[in-house]
Design a protein around this motif. Sequence first.
Motif, PDB file in Angstrom:
ATOM      1  N   ASP A  31     -54.104   7.796 -19.452  1.00  0.00           N
ATOM      2  CA  ASP A  31     -53.057   7.055 -18.754  1.00  0.00           C
ATOM      3  C   ASP A  31     -52.054   6.557 -19.787  1.00  0.00           C
ATOM      4  OD1 ASP A  31     -51.494   5.139 -17.376  1.00  0.00           O
ATOM      5  OD2 ASP A  31     -53.125   4.785 -15.953  1.00  0.00           O
ATOM      6  N   SER A  33     -49.280   4.900 -19.124  1.00  0.00           N
ATOM      7  CA  SER A  33     -48.514   3.750 -18.637  1.00  0.00           C
ATOM      8  C   SER A  33     -48.638   2.586 -19.613  1.00  0.00           C
ATOM      9  CB  SER A  33     -49.029   3.320 -17.258  1.00  0.00           C
ATOM     10  OG  SER A  33     -49.013   4.391 -16.348  1.00  0.00           O
ATOM     11  N   ALA A  37     -49.516  -2.283 -16.813  1.00  0.00           N
ATOM     12  CA  ALA A  37     -49.612  -1.433 -15.623  1.00  0.00           C
ATOM     13  C   ALA A  37     -51.016  -0.855 -15.487  1.00  0.00           C
ATOM     14  CB  ALA A  37     -48.574  -0.318 -15.699  1.00  0.00           C
ATOM     15  N   TYR A  38     -51.596  -0.465 -16.611  1.00  0.00           N
ATOM     16  CA  TYR A  38     -52.964   0.066 -16.598  1.00  0.00           C
ATOM     17  C   TYR A  38     -53.939  -0.989 -16.085  1.00  0.00           C
ATOM     18  CZ  TYR A  38     -57.406   1.913 -18.388  1.00  0.00           C
ATOM     19  OH  TYR A  38     -58.702   2.357 -18.501  1.00  0.00           O
ATOM     20  N   HIS A  42     -55.567   1.477 -12.259  1.00  0.00           N
ATOM     21  CA  HIS A  42     -55.570   2.816 -12.839  1.00  0.00           C
ATOM     22  C   HIS A  42     -56.619   3.671 -12.146  1.00  0.00           C
ATOM     23  CE1 HIS A  42     -58.449   0.417 -15.273  1.00  0.00           C
ATOM     24  NE2 HIS A  42     -59.196   1.509 -15.178  1.00  0.00           N
ATOM     25  N   ASP A  73     -48.716   8.993 -15.892  1.00  0.00           N
ATOM     26  CA  ASP A  73     -47.875   7.842 -16.207  1.00  0.00           C
ATOM     27  C   ASP A  73     -47.253   7.361 -14.903  1.00  0.00           C
ATOM     28  OD1 ASP A  73     -46.020   9.804 -15.704  1.00  0.00           O
ATOM     29  OD2 ASP A  73     -44.769   9.382 -17.449  1.00  0.00           O
ATOM     30  N   ASP A  74     -46.206   6.567 -14.970  1.00  0.00           N
ATOM     31  CA  ASP A  74     -45.636   5.990 -13.752  1.00  0.00           C
ATOM     32  C   ASP A  74     -45.092   7.053 -12.806  1.00  0.00           C
ATOM     33  OD1 ASP A  74     -46.250   3.471 -14.648  1.00  0.00           O
ATOM     34  OD2 ASP A  74     -44.310   3.168 -15.622  1.00  0.00           O
ATOM     35  N   ASP A  75     -44.285   7.981 -13.349  1.00  0.00           N
ATOM     36  CA  ASP A  75     -43.626   8.950 -12.469  1.00  0.00           C
ATOM     37  C   ASP A  75     -43.805  10.404 -12.896  1.00  0.00           C
ATOM     38  OD1 ASP A  75     -42.062   9.096 -14.718  1.00  0.00           O
ATOM     39  OD2 ASP A  75     -40.256   8.258 -13.800  1.00  0.00           O
ATOM     40  N   GLY A  99     -46.753  11.398 -11.006  1.00  0.00           N
ATOM     41  CA  GLY A  99     -47.355  10.236 -11.644  1.00  0.00           C
ATOM     42  C   GLY A  99     -48.100   9.330 -10.682  1.00  0.00           C
ATOM     43  N   MET A 100     -48.285   8.089 -11.108  1.00  0.00           N
ATOM     44  CA  MET A 100     -49.048   7.122 -10.319  1.00  0.00           C
ATOM     45  C   MET A 100     -48.354   6.789  -9.000  1.00  0.00           C
ATOM     46  SD  MET A 100     -51.815   6.604 -11.936  1.00  0.00           S
ATOM     47  CE  MET A 100     -52.455   5.151 -11.112  1.00  0.00           C
ATOM     48  N   LYS A 101     -47.048   6.975  -8.955  1.00  0.00           N
ATOM     49  CA  LYS A 101     -46.323   6.722  -7.709  1.00  0.00           C
ATOM     50  C   LYS A 101     -46.765   7.678  -6.607  1.00  0.00           C
ATOM     51  CE  LYS A 101     -42.147   4.874  -9.918  1.00  0.00           C
ATOM     52  NZ  LYS A 101     -40.703   5.087 -10.161  1.00  0.00           N
TER      53      LYS A 101
END
Length: 471
Positions: A31, A33, A37-38, A42, A73-75, A99-101
């Motif tokens: 990850d 991020s 954020a993690y 996660h 990651d985020d996106d 990503g995570m989104k």
Amino acid sequence: MTDQNIAKKFGVTPDELYNLLQKKEPLLLFDLSSQDAYNEGHINGAVHAVCDARAKDTIMPKIPKNVKLVLVDDDGTISEETAKMMRSFGLDAHYLQGGMKNWNKDLVKGSPPTAITPDKLWKKMQDQNIFLLDVRDSDEFSDFNIPGSVNISLSDLFKFENISNIPRDKEIITICPHGNMAMVATFALARNGIKSHILEGGLAGWSQVLNTVKAAKNPTVIQVEKVGKGCLSHVIVSEDEAIVIDPLYPAEKYLEVARQEGARITKIIDTHQHADHVSAAQQLANLTGATMHESGLEIWNRSYDFLDDKQEITFGKSRLRVIHTPGHTPGSLSYVVDEKYVFTGDILFIESIGRPDLRDKAEEFAGQLYDSLHNKLLKLPSNMIVFPTHHGVSIKPVDEVFSTTIEKAKEHDILKLSKEEFVKQVVSVTIPRPMNYQKIIQINKGTIPLIQTDIPNLELGPNRCSITANR
């Protein structure tokens, strides 16, 4: 989609990643991020990773090419770029599309696996229920390691036969130089149902652990050992005054020792310009206001209260006598306290003698070393206790103290040679020099400034100050 198709494509969908995570096949999920954020949430099984130069140099080469990597990651932007770079190194790297989104499964909160501090590990070292797992390559492990640790390289950790040899009934602590590879190892173990902890700061952090033991009395001698390097320092207390010889970082340890002994540190002395560790003399002098003494026979870029051969210093009811003992460095000094103890720096060790080659004048210094040993130190009373500044990895303390006597030191085989034979043998010895020794010398000399946060990395590795020992 089959695993073969996933291997061919660059990105994976959330469903594909979820299916991969349900399998027991080797997989590493990184990850990228931010730490915050993690921690907020996660994917279960993901390790927080920082993609920097150190990671590229130290972690990537250790990851097996047959282990699938998925980056998130985020996106998906940074993870895609990083996966491309990793694939160029031959790694089976992928990224989570969107990503995570785009992740629609459950998340877990919390920080990465727990770490154990080096000081806490030192206190646990006698515990039979710990298992120290060093994940460096075998050549790095053989160079120096924590006693009792077991070596399984990170690349071999993914093999079933190695995983099966790791005990499930012990507290497992993963070890590497700085903690990065140990973090990856911890998650690799977790994938196999094995819980473990990381040594905080890795071996660099381990190199900063100081242990104290009362080594003698009348006057009191407190021996301070840097356990990860075999470096030794000494505090001598007479009445309410204390003198510190060869102080080590962190300097605050000596304030604690002085408080426990009900004494104040009034004088600080080095035996020579050290090459394997950073002297804490200046820092300790700043903390205590004590007088800082250094050899007037070395070249310095700072002003000190310099010492010379045969000079004497008094503290409390005790007397310290200076002996010029060149050979390791041109200005090396040994100190006799109350004609009972001699502090020999890097000239005479428990098991060996100092090396003369770190200033590139091996033959000249070897002759001086012979003279210092035979004409000065070995002529001291046979029952005088010798406290050196290092010990080798094979040397075990007696009643927790590292010391010898002049009588026992005379038994070293190399001290039975003629001067010509001695010089020839000493000069012929070829062992690696201490890591970062040139920079450490310049720092101790005062030529370049010290950045204290650099000390753990500068001191990483064995001391290598003896002609035989490879601590």
